[in-house]
Motif scaffolding. Structure first.
Motif, short mmCIF file in Angstrom:
data_model
loop_
_atom_site.label_atom_id
_atom_site.label_comp_id
_atom_site.label_asym_id
_atom_site.label_seq_id
_atom_site.Cartn_x
_atom_site.Cartn_y
_atom_site.Cartn_z
N TRP A 155 0.83 -1.21 0.00
CA TRP A 155 0.00 0.00 0.00
C TRP A 155 0.86 1.25 0.00
CZ3 TRP A 155 -0.62 4.42 2.79
CH2 TRP A 155 -1.76 5.17 2.51
N PHE B 71 0.22 -9.31 -2.28
CA PHE B 71 -1.20 -9.10 -2.58
C PHE B 71 -1.97 -10.36 -2.23
CE2 PHE B 71 1.38 -6.45 -5.32
CZ PHE B 71 0.85 -5.20 -5.05
N SER C 232 -5.62 -10.99 -2.92
CA SER C 232 -6.66 -11.45 -3.85
C SER C 232 -6.08 -11.79 -5.22
CB SER C 232 -7.75 -10.40 -4.00
OG SER C 232 -7.29 -9.30 -4.76
N LYS D 201 -7.50 -11.06 -7.99
CA LYS D 201 -7.71 -9.88 -8.83
C LYS D 201 -6.54 -8.91 -8.70
CE LYS D 201 -11.01 -6.18 -9.72
NZ LYS D 201 -12.31 -5.60 -9.38
N SER D 202 -6.09 -8.68 -7.48
CA SER D 202 -4.95 -7.78 -7.26
C SER D 202 -3.68 -8.36 -7.86
CB SER D 202 -4.75 -7.53 -5.77
OG SER D 202 -5.81 -6.78 -5.25
N LYS D 203 -3.48 -9.65 -7.70
CA LYS D 203 -2.29 -10.30 -8.26
C LYS D 203 -2.27 -10.19 -9.78
CE LYS D 203 -1.52 -13.51 -4.49
NZ LYS D 203 -1.40 -14.89 -4.05
N PHE E 258 -1.49 -6.61 -10.72
CA PHE E 258 -0.08 -6.37 -10.47
C PHE E 258 0.79 -6.97 -11.59
CE2 PHE E 258 3.93 -7.71 -8.36
CZ PHE E 258 4.47 -6.45 -8.20
N LEU F 220 -5.02 -0.51 -8.65
CA LEU F 220 -4.48 -1.48 -7.70
C LEU F 220 -4.44 -0.89 -6.29
CD1 LEU F 220 -3.32 -4.26 -7.17
CD2 LEU F 220 -1.08 -3.40 -7.89
N GLN G 57 -7.92 -0.97 -5.05
CA GLN G 57 -8.31 -2.36 -4.76
C GLN G 57 -7.81 -2.80 -3.39
OE1 GLN G 57 -10.17 -4.68 -6.33
NE2 GLN G 57 -9.65 -6.31 -4.91
N ILE G 58 -6.56 -2.53 -3.08
CA ILE G 58 -6.04 -3.02 -1.80
C ILE G 58 -6.44 -2.10 -0.63
CG2 ILE G 58 -4.16 -4.28 -2.87
CD1 ILE G 58 -2.24 -2.17 -1.81
N ASP H 274 -8.13 -5.70 -0.27
CA ASP H 274 -7.46 -6.72 -1.11
C ASP H 274 -8.10 -8.09 -0.97
OD1 ASP H 274 -5.68 -7.62 -3.00
OD2 ASP H 274 -4.07 -7.97 -1.57
#
Length: 99
Positions: free
Chosen positions: A7, A44, A46, A48-50, A53, A88, A91-92, A97
């Motif tokens: 973050w 990360f 989730s 989705k976050s990965k 990224f 991103l 998202q987190i 996340d």
């Protein structure tokens, strides 16, 4: 050396993208070098976050920024990556996340 969370690094990256005086491609190059390269997928939670990224990391090869990718990038493509970095962070931050 101080350890930064994902973050914190993304927050600093967004600040650099928003406040830099140089063109978007130069700002993006600085953001990669200072904030994105030190991050890894394990920071990360989730899927989705990965995935987001990994999309952002496309110009990074073997832990180094592949400058040829940025040099040949249009301003629109650079802006899209900048938007992905902002997404991103949101998202987190906002969604904690989680999928």
């Amino acid at each position: 050396m101080k350890s930064h969370t994902a973050w914190e690094r993304l927050y600093l990256a967004v600040g650099s993208l928003a406040s830099g005086e140089s063109g978007i491609i130069n700002r993006l190059e600085n953001v990669y070098s200072s904030h994105i390269i030190p991050l890894n997928e394990n920071e990360f939670k989730s899927e989705k976050s990965k995935q987001l990224f990994e999309s952002i990391r496309r110009p990074i090869i073997d832990g180094r920024l592949h400058k040829g990718v940025l040099i040949n990038m249009t301003s629109e493509e650079a802006s899209q990556i900048a938007k992905e970095i902002v997404s991103l962070l949101i998202q987190i931050d906002h969604f904690n996340d989680e999928d």
